[in-house]
Design a protein around this motif. Structure first.
Motif, PDB file in Angstrom:
ATOM      1  N   ILE A   1      38.634  38.253  57.958  1.00  0.00           N
ATOM      2  CA  ILE A   1      38.733  39.085  57.108  1.00  0.00           C
ATOM      3  C   ILE A   1      38.951  38.171  55.888  1.00  0.00           C
ATOM      4  O   ILE A   1      38.547  38.445  55.015  1.00  0.00           O
ATOM      5  CB  ILE A   1      40.426  39.345  57.682  1.00  0.00           C
ATOM      6  N   VAL A   2      39.711  36.775  55.995  1.00  0.00           N
ATOM      7  CA  VAL A   2      39.176  36.491  54.789  1.00  0.00           C
ATOM      8  C   VAL A   2      37.719  36.266  54.448  1.00  0.00           C
ATOM      9  O   VAL A   2      37.609  36.391  53.332  1.00  0.00           O
ATOM     10  CB  VAL A   2      39.186  34.934  54.838  1.00  0.00           C
TER      11      VAL A   2
ATOM     12  N   SER B   1      36.472  37.663  50.625  1.00  0.00           N
ATOM     13  CA  SER B   1      36.405  36.146  49.636  1.00  0.00           C
ATOM     14  C   SER B   1      34.967  37.476  49.438  1.00  0.00           C
ATOM     15  O   SER B   1      34.941  36.080  47.643  1.00  0.00           O
ATOM     16  CB  SER B   1      35.444  35.133  49.872  1.00  0.00           C
ATOM     17  N   LEU B   2      34.533  38.249  49.718  1.00  0.00           N
ATOM     18  CA  LEU B   2      33.119  39.220  48.429  1.00  0.00           C
ATOM     19  C   LEU B   2      33.798  40.053  47.163  1.00  0.00           C
ATOM     20  O   LEU B   2      33.423  39.679  46.236  1.00  0.00           O
ATOM     21  CB  LEU B   2      32.151  39.956  49.209  1.00  0.00           C
TER      22      LEU B   2
ATOM     23  N   LYS C   1      41.089  34.404  45.454  1.00  0.00           N
ATOM     24  CA  LYS C   1      41.662  33.186  46.004  1.00  0.00           C
ATOM     25  C   LYS C   1      40.691  32.684  47.590  1.00  0.00           C
ATOM     26  O   LYS C   1      40.732  31.590  48.438  1.00  0.00           O
ATOM     27  CB  LYS C   1      42.982  33.250  46.428  1.00  0.00           C
ATOM     28  N   ALA C   2      40.850  34.133  48.535  1.00  0.00           N
ATOM     29  CA  ALA C   2      39.530  34.663  49.279  1.00  0.00           C
ATOM     30  C   ALA C   2      37.918  33.636  49.526  1.00  0.00           C
ATOM     31  O   ALA C   2      38.408  32.996  49.888  1.00  0.00           O
ATOM     32  CB  ALA C   2      39.474  35.721  49.886  1.00  0.00           C
TER      33      ALA C   2
ATOM     34  N   PHE D   1      39.053  29.373  49.193  1.00  0.00           N
ATOM     35  CA  PHE D   1      39.429  30.117  50.838  1.00  0.00           C
ATOM     36  C   PHE D   1      38.445  28.961  51.558  1.00  0.00           C
ATOM     37  O   PHE D   1      38.111  28.543  52.679  1.00  0.00           O
ATOM     38  CB  PHE D   1      40.521  31.017  51.584  1.00  0.00           C
ATOM     39  N   VAL D   2      37.083  29.968  51.646  1.00  0.00           N
ATOM     40  CA  VAL D   2      36.143  30.014  52.720  1.00  0.00           C
ATOM     41  C   VAL D   2      34.900  28.871  51.838  1.00  0.00           C
ATOM     42  O   VAL D   2      34.643  28.308  52.261  1.00  0.00           O
ATOM     43  CB  VAL D   2      34.964  31.339  52.725  1.00  0.00           C
ATOM     44  N   GLN D   3      34.919  29.434  50.320  1.00  0.00           N
ATOM     45  CA  GLN D   3      34.004  28.032  50.144  1.00  0.00           C
ATOM     46  C   GLN D   3      34.510  26.722  50.081  1.00  0.00           C
ATOM     47  O   GLN D   3      33.498  25.655  50.552  1.00  0.00           O
ATOM     48  CB  GLN D   3      33.784  28.529  48.809  1.00  0.00           C
ATOM     49  N   GLY D   4      35.798  26.443  49.812  1.00  0.00           N
ATOM     50  CA  GLY D   4      35.931  24.718  49.939  1.00  0.00           C
ATOM     51  C   GLY D   4      35.926  24.421  52.192  1.00  0.00           C
ATOM     52  O   GLY D   4      35.918  23.517  52.443  1.00  0.00           O
TER      53      GLY D   4
END
Length: 404
Positions: free
Chosen positions: A15-16, A20-21, A25-26, A29-32
């Protein structure tokens, strides 16, 4: 139950990734978390042990910060690794000077837990207030690494204390020791046969009291206030700001500083629409002293901005719950907040001693505001409350240092 937990973690990750698209914030969360283990390996020597601090977000970081900094001061040879779950913590503190490494916490899978703990090789792990991850806790437990919860707080309605909460109770069983905020938390844990508990209070009191003694000064904000009575509204959301706009119109003799919880352009623009005469902090100059309302459009200075106010309004009370009341109280400010404060012991305490008011309407906000403009002792009562609650950090470090 573990299967369902694992599926929930995987679903959360999916879901995140989708969010993220189009959600910043998402996206963070993903890139980090991309190449997270490679990044850890570049910075952390796994042959040397570390003290691992995990924080859900920025608020928990500030809560655990007194303990972290005291360990750094008393044991300078110790290495410290920090992880964050939320971007709002990591993105602000990723360059924190007292840590040897700051990273995102990978999602709680069995493989991630084993890889992370092997990579940072913790001699102890410290989690602040909450976040109970099955695989991380189990892996620490099986590895014989002491795990501590500090500033923990529990309520009867939590799943740990329900008849169907056996899986969640098992997660708690992996914790070596709980430092909790109040007697109720200790009693609740005792009811599920967890005895490795002591009441140490809340380390936030140590942090906010220390901050109030030596806050960072902002000359332009001081000139903006221009020695006039000022209300500081911290961590506000739209529901808070709509009420504040009405109060601002009724009290042109007061200055107002609004520090919203979210500082994206759309939110700041919405506040300006509510209060067209407001000026942004990023545009503040020495000639802005005639302006009534200042919007803080950056992050990280609110805890020191409180030094310029007489009354504080704390946001979040119309959402999931109020934000940090103690930062303002430490500066001797009575506090006002919305109706959702039941999860916060300090808010209940401040109300009971006459140093805070909870409001639900514009009329109640005006009434609380007027009450505190007339009551000149409420702020001192708030400050005294904070100062009498300090000392948690010393109690905790005395216990955990036995493992050093």
């Amino acid at each position: 139950m573990l299967l369902l937990y694992n599926l929930a973690i995987q679903l959360y990750g999916l879901i995140v990734n989708i969010f993220s698209l189009f959600n910043n914030k998402a996206k963070f969360f993903v890139q980090g978390r991309k190449n997270i283990f490679e990044n850890i390996q570049k910075k952390i020597d796994p042959t040397k042990s570390n003290i691992w601090f995990h924080f859900a977000s920025l608020g928990e970081f500030e809560q655990g910060r007194p303990l972290l900094e005291k360990i750094r001061n008393q044991y300078p040879e110790k290495r410290i690794v920090i992880t964050f779950f939320s971007p709002s913590g990591y993105e602000i503190r990723k360059d924190y000077a007292l840590a040897d490494g700051v990273f995102y916490l990978p999602l709680d899978t069995a493989s991630n837990a084993k890889k992370l703990i092997a990579a940072i090789n913790p001699e102890i792990a410290v989690f602040t207030k909450y976040e109970y991850w099955y695989h991380y806790f189990e892996t620490l437990h099986k590895s014989g690494i002491p795990l501590y919860i500090i500033s923990g707080i529990f309520r009867p309605d939590q799943i740990f204390f329900k008849w169907y909460g056996s899986f969640n109770r098992k997660i708690l069983s992996f914790v070596n020791y709980f430092f909790v905020q109040n007697e109720e938390s200790k009693q609740l844990l005792s009811q599920i046969n967890i005895k490795n508990v002591s009441i140490s209070g809340d380390t936030r009191f140590d942090r906010v009291a220390e901050n109030a003694k030596s806050p960072k000064e902002f000359e332009l904000i001081s000139k903006f206030c221009n020695n006039k009575s000022t209300l500081i509204a911290g961590s506000t959301w739209p529901a808070d700001e709509r009420l504040l706009a009405l109060l601002i119109n009724k009290r042109p003799d007061w200055k107002f500083i609004i520090a919203p919880h979210e500082i994206d352009k759309a939110h700041i623009d919405e506040i300006v629409r509510l209060v067209p005469t407001a000026i942004r902090y990023s545009e503040l100059s020495a000639q802005s002293s005639e302006t009534q309302v200042l919007i803080i459009d950056n992050i990280g200075i609110l805890s020191s901005v409180y030094q310029y106010g007489e009354i504080a309004y704390i946001g979040g009370g119309f959402g999931v719950g109020i934000h940090n009341t103690l930062e303002a109280a430490a500066f001797g400010m009575p506090v006002i907040f919305g109706p959702k404060y039941d999860k916060f012991q300090e808010a209940k305490d401040l109300i009971s001693i006459g140093a805070a008011s909870s409001i639900s309407t514009a009329e109640e906000l005006l009434s609380a505001f007027e009450k505190f403009t007339e009551n000149k002792t409420a702020g001192e009562t708030a400050k005294n409350y904070v100062n009498t609650k300090t000392g948690s950090t010393d109690q905790i470090i005395k216990h955990i240092a036995q493992n050093f």
